[in-house]
Design a protein around this motif. Structure first.
Motif, PDB file in Angstrom:
ATOM      1  N   VAL A 189       0.856  -1.180   0.000  1.00  0.00           N
ATOM      2  CA  VAL A 189       0.000   0.000   0.000  1.00  0.00           C
ATOM      3  C   VAL A 189       0.897   1.236   0.000  1.00  0.00           C
ATOM      4  N   ILE A 190       0.694   2.093  -0.995  1.00  0.00           N
ATOM      5  CA  ILE A 190       1.548   3.256  -1.185  1.00  0.00           C
ATOM      6  C   ILE A 190       0.742   4.528  -0.903  1.00  0.00           C
ATOM      7  N   ASP A 191       1.370   5.468  -0.233  1.00  0.00           N
ATOM      8  CA  ASP A 191       0.702   6.703   0.169  1.00  0.00           C
ATOM      9  C   ASP A 191       0.647   7.670  -1.005  1.00  0.00           C
ATOM     10  N   ASP A 231       8.370   7.237  -4.154  1.00  0.00           N
ATOM     11  CA  ASP A 231       9.794   7.093  -4.463  1.00  0.00           C
ATOM     12  C   ASP A 231      10.315   5.685  -4.165  1.00  0.00           C
ATOM     13  N   ASP A 232       9.731   5.001  -3.179  1.00  0.00           N
ATOM     14  CA  ASP A 232      10.145   3.626  -2.898  1.00  0.00           C
ATOM     15  C   ASP A 232       9.966   2.747  -4.132  1.00  0.00           C
ATOM     16  N   ILE A 233       8.847   2.939  -4.811  1.00  0.00           N
ATOM     17  CA  ILE A 233       8.550   2.124  -5.992  1.00  0.00           C
ATOM     18  C   ILE A 233       9.322   2.623  -7.206  1.00  0.00           C
ATOM     19  N   ALA A 234       9.472   3.933  -7.314  1.00  0.00           N
ATOM     20  CA  ALA A 234      10.215   4.497  -8.440  1.00  0.00           C
ATOM     21  C   ALA A 234      11.637   3.950  -8.490  1.00  0.00           C
ATOM     22  N   ARG A 235      12.264   3.800  -7.336  1.00  0.00           N
ATOM     23  CA  ARG A 235      13.637   3.279  -7.305  1.00  0.00           C
ATOM     24  C   ARG A 235      13.693   1.841  -7.822  1.00  0.00           C
ATOM     25  N   GLY A 236      12.674   1.060  -7.482  1.00  0.00           N
ATOM     26  CA  GLY A 236      12.623  -0.307  -7.990  1.00  0.00           C
ATOM     27  C   GLY A 236      12.404  -0.353  -9.492  1.00  0.00           C
ATOM     28  N   ILE A 237      11.558   0.526  -9.990  1.00  0.00           N
ATOM     29  CA  ILE A 237      11.302   0.570 -11.435  1.00  0.00           C
ATOM     30  C   ILE A 237      12.559   0.965 -12.195  1.00  0.00           C
TER      31      ILE A 237
END
Length: 262
Positions: A189-191, A231-237
């Motif tokens: 779950v992302i804010d 940003d947590d997900i952006a870094r993974g992408i």
């Protein structure tokens, strides 16, 4: 590490949220970025801020994808990375959702990914043939595409489809000799605006407008002790789009604060 120097990336649904954060990060690590979305005003604003291209894109329409790809190729001359990010959420159960709501969920979350892949494929094949680690597709799935969901079975079904489409296209393109890596990313779950929509739907189901209980319940479901941020997900992408993940295809990168470890 995780540099995208010289690469051209197209991101759907990237006017805000995870897509917007990814567009910003990609631009900061050397990529030339094209943003496609139906949210024209925030999309154009972001594109101006990061010196990117913005194009209006309805991911459910093949002609819209074709026009978006043409615009990106005119601007940048090639395509190295596709991020199928556009998605919508529907927190209704099997009995509550209408057929129209289901069809809309499928159109964006599944058909949009298929059409994006088809539209980008000839361009990715061309750039992948001359890249040391090939071209890359990153599909936005979800933890709801890995484990069952008590509250969101229809959304979960679409994201499960994205998960297996990722694996299957990775195998298909490998079999055909295309140098295109295909991987998925699975956020908890992302804010973001979509996260807030989730909390609002949970609150409505409990007969209240107070989203705090739903938000706090979501936090408790993540052993790391917080919700994710875009940003947590952006870094993974960016990792999956970069040559640092050059030996990965058909994989799912889970970025969920421990949600699925339980």
């Amino acid at each position: 590490m995780n540099r995208l120097d010289g690469k051209v990336a197209f991101l759907s649904g990237a006017a805000r949220g995870i897509g917007g954060a990814t567009a910003r990060l990609m631009a900061s690590v050397g990529a030339r970025v094209a943003i496609g979305d139906v949210l024209d005003e925030p999309g154009r604003k972001l594109a101006k801020e990061i010196d990117a291209l913005y194009v209006h894109l309805d991911v459910t329409q093949e002609a819209s994808w074709s026009a978006a790809m043409d615009a990106a190729l005119r601007q940048f001359g090639k395509l190295d990375v596709l991020v199928n990010n556009a998605g919508i959420f529907n927190g209704k159960g099997v009995e509550e959702a209408t057929v129209d709501e289901w069809n809309r969920l499928v159109a964006v979350n599944l058909t949009g990914v298929v059409l994006g892949t088809r539209a980008a494929l000839p361009h990715l094949k061309k750039s992948g043939a001359t890249s040391p680690h090939g071209a890359a597709i990153v599909n936005l799935a979800s933890v709801a595409g890995l484990v069952g969901s008590q509250l969101d079975p229809l959304y979960s079904l679409t994201k499960g489809g994205v998960t297996l489409f990722t694996k299957s296209t990775a195998l298909e393109f490998g079999r055909k000799g295309y140098r295109i890596r295909v991987n998925s990313i699975h956020p908890g779950v992302i804010d973001t605006d979509m996260g807030q929509q989730t909390f609002a739907m949970r609150a409505k189901a409990m007969g209240t407008n107070d989203t705090d209980p739903a938000r706090n319940a979501s936090i408790r479901m993540h052993p790391i002790g917080r919700l994710g941020i875009a940003d947590d997900i952006a870094r993974g992408i960016v990792f999956l789009a970069s040559d640092d993940s050059g030996f990965m295809t058909g994989s799912g990168l889970v970025v969920d604060g421990g949600y699925t470890a339980q």
